[in-house]
Design a protein around this motif. Structure first.
Motif, PDB file in Angstrom:
ATOM      1  N   SER A  34       0.974  -1.199   0.021  1.00  0.00           N
ATOM      2  CA  SER A  34       0.024   0.071  -0.062  1.00  0.00           C
ATOM      3  C   SER A  34       0.958   1.143  -0.159  1.00  0.00           C
ATOM      4  O   SER A  34       1.865   1.305   0.728  1.00  0.00           O
ATOM      5  CB  SER A  34      -0.866   0.095   1.283  1.00  0.00           C
ATOM      6  N   ILE A  35       0.592   2.207  -0.767  1.00  0.00           N
ATOM      7  CA  ILE A  35       1.387   3.299  -0.986  1.00  0.00           C
ATOM      8  C   ILE A  35       0.434   4.536  -0.480  1.00  0.00           C
ATOM      9  O   ILE A  35      -0.786   4.811  -1.078  1.00  0.00           O
ATOM     10  CB  ILE A  35       1.736   3.533  -2.536  1.00  0.00           C
ATOM     11  N   GLY A  36       1.032   5.574   0.089  1.00  0.00           N
ATOM     12  CA  GLY A  36       0.563   6.856   0.436  1.00  0.00           C
ATOM     13  C   GLY A  36       1.029   7.912  -0.276  1.00  0.00           C
ATOM     14  O   GLY A  36       2.070   7.684  -1.001  1.00  0.00           O
ATOM     15  N   SER A  37       0.560   9.112   0.217  1.00  0.00           N
ATOM     16  CA  SER A  37       1.103  10.344  -0.799  1.00  0.00           C
ATOM     17  C   SER A  37       2.548  10.675  -0.483  1.00  0.00           C
ATOM     18  O   SER A  37       3.216  11.173  -0.956  1.00  0.00           O
ATOM     19  CB  SER A  37       0.169  11.695  -0.456  1.00  0.00           C
ATOM     20  N   ARG A  38       2.996  10.380   1.117  1.00  0.00           N
ATOM     21  CA  ARG A  38       4.382  10.725   1.441  1.00  0.00           C
ATOM     22  C   ARG A  38       5.294   9.595   1.987  1.00  0.00           C
ATOM     23  O   ARG A  38       4.426   8.575   2.509  1.00  0.00           O
ATOM     24  CB  ARG A  38       4.389  11.620   2.513  1.00  0.00           C
ATOM     25  N   PRO A  39       6.709   9.572   1.721  1.00  0.00           N
ATOM     26  CA  PRO A  39       7.224   8.164   2.511  1.00  0.00           C
ATOM     27  C   PRO A  39       6.927   8.315   4.005  1.00  0.00           C
ATOM     28  O   PRO A  39       6.733   9.245   4.687  1.00  0.00           O
ATOM     29  CB  PRO A  39       9.014   8.858   2.268  1.00  0.00           C
ATOM     30  N   ARG A  40       7.043   6.982   4.313  1.00  0.00           N
ATOM     31  CA  ARG A  40       6.557   6.651   5.843  1.00  0.00           C
ATOM     32  C   ARG A  40       7.393   5.602   6.032  1.00  0.00           C
ATOM     33  O   ARG A  40       7.676   4.584   5.672  1.00  0.00           O
ATOM     34  CB  ARG A  40       4.919   6.487   5.478  1.00  0.00           C
ATOM     35  N   SER A  41       7.923   5.782   7.422  1.00  0.00           N
ATOM     36  CA  SER A  41       8.843   4.657   7.865  1.00  0.00           C
ATOM     37  C   SER A  41       8.051   3.253   8.620  1.00  0.00           C
ATOM     38  O   SER A  41       8.831   2.484   8.775  1.00  0.00           O
ATOM     39  CB  SER A  41       9.884   5.161   8.802  1.00  0.00           C
ATOM     40  N   GLY A  42       6.997   3.793   9.120  1.00  0.00           N
ATOM     41  CA  GLY A  42       6.416   2.754   9.613  1.00  0.00           C
ATOM     42  C   GLY A  42       6.501   2.711  11.105  1.00  0.00           C
ATOM     43  O   GLY A  42       7.108   3.359  11.611  1.00  0.00           O
ATOM     44  N   HIS A  43       6.204   1.312  11.859  1.00  0.00           N
ATOM     45  CA  HIS A  43       6.563   1.261  13.304  1.00  0.00           C
ATOM     46  C   HIS A  43       7.870   0.867  13.396  1.00  0.00           C
ATOM     47  O   HIS A  43       8.327  -0.089  12.660  1.00  0.00           O
ATOM     48  CB  HIS A  43       5.272   0.370  13.829  1.00  0.00           C
ATOM     49  N   PRO A  44       8.188   1.247  14.714  1.00  0.00           N
ATOM     50  CA  PRO A  44       9.627   0.379  14.883  1.00  0.00           C
ATOM     51  C   PRO A  44       9.580  -0.931  15.156  1.00  0.00           C
ATOM     52  O   PRO A  44       8.491  -1.592  15.267  1.00  0.00           O
ATOM     53  CB  PRO A  44       9.983   1.064  16.449  1.00  0.00           C
ATOM     54  N   ASN A  45      10.697  -1.772  15.065  1.00  0.00           N
ATOM     55  CA  ASN A  45      10.796  -3.169  15.249  1.00  0.00           C
ATOM     56  C   ASN A  45      10.463  -3.589  16.803  1.00  0.00           C
ATOM     57  O   ASN A  45      10.709  -2.604  17.449  1.00  0.00           O
ATOM     58  CB  ASN A  45      12.042  -3.768  14.851  1.00  0.00           C
ATOM     59  N   PRO A  46       9.970  -4.850  16.966  1.00  0.00           N
ATOM     60  CA  PRO A  46       9.511  -5.870  16.194  1.00  0.00           C
ATOM     61  C   PRO A  46       8.269  -5.449  15.628  1.00  0.00           C
ATOM     62  O   PRO A  46       7.248  -5.065  16.391  1.00  0.00           O
ATOM     63  CB  PRO A  46       9.418  -7.175  17.256  1.00  0.00           C
ATOM     64  N   THR A  47       8.069  -5.811  14.150  1.00  0.00           N
ATOM     65  CA  THR A  47       6.937  -5.584  13.572  1.00  0.00           C
ATOM     66  C   THR A  47       6.343  -6.774  13.139  1.00  0.00           C
ATOM     67  O   THR A  47       5.218  -6.747  12.439  1.00  0.00           O
ATOM     68  CB  THR A  47       7.292  -4.680  12.480  1.00  0.00           C
ATOM     69  N   VAL A  48       6.864  -7.949  12.925  1.00  0.00           N
ATOM     70  CA  VAL A  48       6.381  -9.273  12.737  1.00  0.00           C
ATOM     71  C   VAL A  48       6.775 -10.247  13.578  1.00  0.00           C
ATOM     72  O   VAL A  48       7.792 -10.413  13.949  1.00  0.00           O
ATOM     73  CB  VAL A  48       6.989  -9.436  11.168  1.00  0.00           C
TER      74      VAL A  48
END
Ligand SMILES: Cc1cc2nc3c(=O)[nH]c(=O)nc-3n(C[C@H](O)[C@H](O)[C@H](O)COP(=O)(O)O)c2cc1C
Length: 291
Positions: A34-48
């Motif tokens: 999924s792509i948004g309008s601006r760059p986004r780093s997401g949540h810090p690890n652990p993420t999975v």
């Protein structure tokens, strides 16, 4: 599409060369991250984190933003890959901006992600039928390519949300995104994911996904794309029988590698021959007839 088995959004979906590999391994189409309008780093690890029955993730929609990602879509189209661009935003205007840019870059279709459980604004949007209708209508009004709206299972009546997408003009709906869930580390006595909760995918959610596809298929006239826990051709056929016209496969790649696409496609073909069906369309929704 050359066959009804697609890659689902968010798995190997950020780079054109990887998406090309998935397509070359047999997928009928690939859906991007999924792509948004601006760059986004997401949540810090652990993420999975792998849990015994599937995968729990809370990526938080990391992506390079639409301007950079448009180049990946252009590469995919140069290589002849059928590509569905997944888009997200916090409001209708943001979805429209991303939709316009990615369809201009050559995306064959768009999938509206209004169902991610890991980004509050996006998850909440998909639980509100009025917002789902508004976003779908806005995106449909801005592009010429087909638009699918991806639904969350984290609602009481998924059929109502599907109807809202249909009213907004969706060409199809994808069901389902991940289920809100969590895991706890007994040694640290803390939740494992940095975001505390995440989205559950994989075999654990297949029965829920089948129920959702069943209810959605009974609620709308537009095509349904089934997704959630598909590992084998048998799983895929269950989704077709419940009313899906096509399926998406994600977490299974972690268990079975990229060969999973050929296994599922060849398995469906053998099933059609063995049962004497003329094509996939004769299977779609068949379980409803007998209910
Ligand atoms: C690591 C990971 C990242 C995901 N990212 C996205 C995403 O960016 N957009 C989206 O619509 N769905 C995303 N999903 C959800 C999948 O597309 C799919 O709906 C879900 O995993 C259920 O299918 P599966 O059991 O075959 O994986 C993600 C799933 C996983 C496991």
């Amino acid at each position: 599409m050359r066959n009804p088995v697609m890659l689902s959004a968010g798995i190997l979906g950020l780079s054109a060369p990887l998406l090309r590999r998935v397509y070359e391994s047999g997928a009928g189409a690939v859906v991007t991250k999924s792509i948004g309008s601006r760059p986004r780093s997401g949540h810090p690890n652990p993420t999975v984190v792998a849990v015994d029955c599937g995968l729990l993730n809370s990526m938080g929609l990391p992506n390079p933003g639409v301007d950079e990602f448009s180049e990946e879509v252009r590469s995919l189209k140069r290589w002849g890959v059928t590509v569905v661009a997944s888009i997200f935003g916090e409001e209708a205007e943001e979805y429209v901006e991303v939709a316009e840019k990615l369809s201009e870059a050559g995306a064959d279709a768009l999938e509206i992600n209004c169902s991610c459980p890991n980004v509050r604004e996006v998850g909440l949007l998909g639980q509100d039928p009025g917002m789902v209708e508004e976003v779908t209508r806005a995106v449909k009004g801005a592009v010429d390519v087909p638009v699918f709206t991806k639904l969350t299972p984290n609602v009481t009546r998924i059929g109502e949300v599907a109807r809202a997408a249909e009213r907004g003009g969706a060409d199809g709906v994808t069901a389902i995104n991940t289920l809100r869930a969590m895991a706890v580390d007994v040694e640290t006595c803390r939740p494992i994911l940095s975001n505390v909760t995440g989205g559950l995918s994989g075999p654990a959610i297949k029965p829920v996904a089948l129920r959702c596809v069943w209810e959605v298929a009974e609620s709308v006239e537009i095509p349904v794309i089934g997704c959630g826990g598909i590992l084998t051709w048998r799983d895929a056929v269950e989704f077709l029988l419940c009313g899906a016209s096509a399926v998406q496969v994600g977490t299974a790649i972690m268990y079975r590698g990229l060969g999973v696409f050929q296994e599922i496609i060849q398995g469906i073909e053998a099933y059609l021959r063995r049962k004497g069906f003329g094509g996939v369309e004769e299977v779609v929704g068949r379980a409803h007839g007998a209910a």
